[in-house]
Design an enzyme around this catalytic site. Structure first.
Site, mmCIF file in Angstrom:
data_model
loop_
_atom_site.group_PDB
_atom_site.id
_atom_site.type_symbol
_atom_site.label_atom_id
_atom_site.label_comp_id
_atom_site.label_asym_id
_atom_site.label_seq_id
_atom_site.Cartn_x
_atom_site.Cartn_y
_atom_site.Cartn_z
ATOM 1 N N GLY A 136 0.817 -1.217 0.000
ATOM 2 C CA GLY A 136 0.000 0.000 0.000
ATOM 3 C C GLY A 136 0.849 1.266 0.000
ATOM 4 O O GLY A 136 2.079 1.204 0.065
ATOM 5 N N CYS A 165 -4.266 -6.687 -6.764
ATOM 6 C CA CYS A 165 -4.335 -5.217 -6.829
ATOM 7 C C CYS A 165 -4.868 -4.720 -8.171
ATOM 8 O O CYS A 165 -5.310 -3.582 -8.265
ATOM 9 C CB CYS A 165 -2.953 -4.638 -6.587
ATOM 10 S SG CYS A 165 -1.725 -5.270 -7.768
ATOM 11 N N GLU A 212 -10.322 1.575 -3.448
ATOM 12 C CA GLU A 212 -9.852 0.189 -3.603
ATOM 13 C C GLU A 212 -10.503 -0.670 -2.518
ATOM 14 O O GLU A 212 -10.520 -0.293 -1.342
ATOM 15 C CB GLU A 212 -8.321 0.143 -3.451
ATOM 16 C CG GLU A 212 -7.756 -1.233 -3.725
ATOM 17 C CD GLU A 212 -6.254 -1.321 -3.462
ATOM 18 O OE1 GLU A 212 -5.781 -0.778 -2.444
ATOM 19 O OE2 GLU A 212 -5.560 -1.953 -4.268
#
Ligand code: NAD
Length: 499
Positions: free
Chosen positions: A196, A247, A337
């Site tokens: 992240g 991701c 996200e």
């Protein structure tokens, strides 16, 4: 009693010291030997793809065993096939015509930072690409995936031992703390960081060269010319793969008003449930922590689990929970996200509005990563390719599978660069080629650029710069510096008067 952070710092130093020693020996092995070792690792880890997947699911609670197994296979067997013929050790090329020889130089010891979402696969992948380029790697595991990452490293070290190589070229910290990771990042030669934004920032702030790749927030645009059924089936396959932990998985669908009803109907037919009213509010309440970050308790889970966690009832067999969204930003959790079975749904008037909506979604935490488009209109696809701030535009493909190189010809990778726009030093799917320096041996071309020393003028007193006689430009520069001296003297004079 020794404090945990001190233990962790000490461990980082000891592992790097051992890795440095082992890497010096490893770097002496030729290409053929290194390739043999990589093959042995690929074979051994391929054979363990399922048990490692099961361990990762058991420990983290994220994802599905069968999909994590696919990821482990991509990171071992498929990655091996992609890198086996790469030249990465010793002389890479000799260009006789231009008289330049290129030599691979390993970077040394790499710090491998591993996310909790793809723990075993990323560890296999990073070990293989680091070793392929002659490096050693020391991992700092995500604390919530310590056991499965540790087991993966243990297996790799076993193979290294069997190959007669010092195991310390691959190691992992057993006491991971922020302080230990910070120390590790300071003392290695390169940081290969996947995770992240906080971690990516920490990597780039360490002062050590870094390849840091961060978060995605992938919109999937279904354009009016798309094969809607095909697009929706692919989005489902991608978004439910490993319960959405990759991701590059779709976080929102953007579609045009003229086809919105058909897209909605196809989504419902595939198992989407559109949340409304109280049910939507209840889900929003469990989506995030109080600081707006993803709630790890719902990451990598299926739709029925999230519904139960939120305390709502949804039809049996629901595969994705969808919110018909209007806004983008911190107040709209579906616009961020999510890495789980949650999806935002946006309707716009035309592809130009879709462009703006996708841009806004990317700005909301996924800039530079990836974007998916489903369309048969090459002009629109080209416009998106030219204008969107992403490192991958994935066309008519599930974005998860497309970005990591399963359903496209992109390089198999678990570290997807986000480009400078995304705060990343690379836009590549990272490969062994990103993990080596290249030394270039360049011979003189015999074109006599070095003229004889000048006989008069400035050349006599000041010599030469870069083979050229000291001339007018330098004389002008000197004159300019005289002006500066005169001006400085004038200012000092004025100041004296004022004093
Ligand atoms: P995370 O950032 O919480 O953790 C990643 C790793 O960094 C862990 O090992 C953690 O312990 C460490 N870490 C975190 N903050 C740190 C700091 N300040 N200093 C030192 N170390 C630190 O990530 P996660 O939640 O496990 O993974 C999910 C995130 O990673 C998502 O945002 C996802 O998009 C992103 N991701 C990106 C890629 C890619 O290729 N671009 C791949 C996988 C995951």
């Amino acid at each position: 009693m020794v404090d945990k952070d001190l233990l962790s710092i000490q461990e980082a130093r000891a592992l790097v010291r051992a890795a440095r020693k082992a890497q010096a020996e490893f770097a002496q092995l030729g290409q053929e030997r290194v390739d043999g070792i990589i093959k042995a690792i690929a074979d051994a880890l391929y054979a363990q793809a399922e048990p490692l997947a099961a361990l990762a699911v058991e420990e983290t609670g994220f994802g599905k065993v069968q999909d994590k197994k696919v990821k482990n296979i991509l990171a071992s067997e498929k990655l091996y096939a992609a890198i086996k013929d790469m030249k990465t050790i010793g002389i890479l090329s000799e260009d006789k015509e231009h008289k330049v020889t290129e030599i691979a130089v390993p970077m040394g010891v790499i710090a491998g930072i591993i996310p909790s979402t793809n723990p075993t696969s990323t560890t296999i992948y990073k070990s293989m690409i680091a070793l392929k380029a002659g490096n050693a790697i020391v991992f700092t595991p995500h604390p919530s995936a310590r056991k499965c990452i540790g087991r993966t490293v243990e297996l790799i070290r076993g193979v290294l031992h069997d190959c007669g190589v010092c195991e310390d070229v691959v190691s992992v910290m057993s006491v991971p703390t922020l302080e230990g990771s910070t120390e590790l990042m300071k003392i290695v030669d390169l940081i290969l960081a996947t995770g992240g934004p906080g971690m990516v920032k920490a990597a780039y702030s360490s002062g050590t060269p870094a390849l840091g790749v961060g978060a995605g927030n992938v919109p999937a645009f279904i354009e009016r010319s798309a094969d809607i059924e095909d697009a929706v089936a692919k989005i489902f396959a991608s978004k439910t793969f490993d319960n959405g932990t990759v991701c590059a998985s779709e976080q929102s669908i953007v579609t045009e008003a003229v086809i919105a009803d058909k897209v909605k109907a196809a989504l419902v037919a595939h198992g989407a449930y559109f949340l409304e009213g109280e049910k939507l509010e209840k889900v929003k309440r469990v989506m995030e922590r109080s600081n707006g970050a993803m709630n790890p308790e719902i990451v990598g889970r299926d739709a029925m689990y999230i519904a139960a966690k939120a305390g709502i009832e949804v039809p049996a067999g629901t595969r994705l929970l969808v919110s018909d969204e209007k806004g983008v930003g911190p107040r709209y959790p579906f616009s961020k996200e999510k890495l789980t079975a949650l999806l935002g749904f946006y309707v716009v008037n035309d592809w130009k509005e879709a462009c703006e909506m996708c841009h806004a979604l990317l700005q909301n935490g996924g800039i530079g990563h990836s974007l998916a488009i489903h369309s048969r209109n090459e002009e629109v696809i080209r416009e998106f390719g030219l204008k969107k701030p992403v490192s991958r535009l994935l066309v008519n493909t599930p974005s998860t599978h497309g970005a990591v190189g399963i359903s496209t010809s992109l390089f198999p990778s678990f570290t997807l660069g986000c480009g400078t726009v995304g705060g990343s030093s690379t836009s590549d799917n990272v490969t062994p080629l990103n993990l080596m320096n290249i030394r270039r041996v360049a011979y003189d071309l015999g074109n006599a650029v070095c003229a004889a020393p000048a006989q008069q003028g400035y050349g006599q007193t000041h010599g030469q710069t870069h083979g050229k006689t000291y001339g007018q430009a330098e004389a002008q520069a000197d004159a300019a510096s005289l002006d500066v001296q005169a001006i400085t003297a004038m200012i000092l004079e004025q100041l004296k008067k004022m004093a």
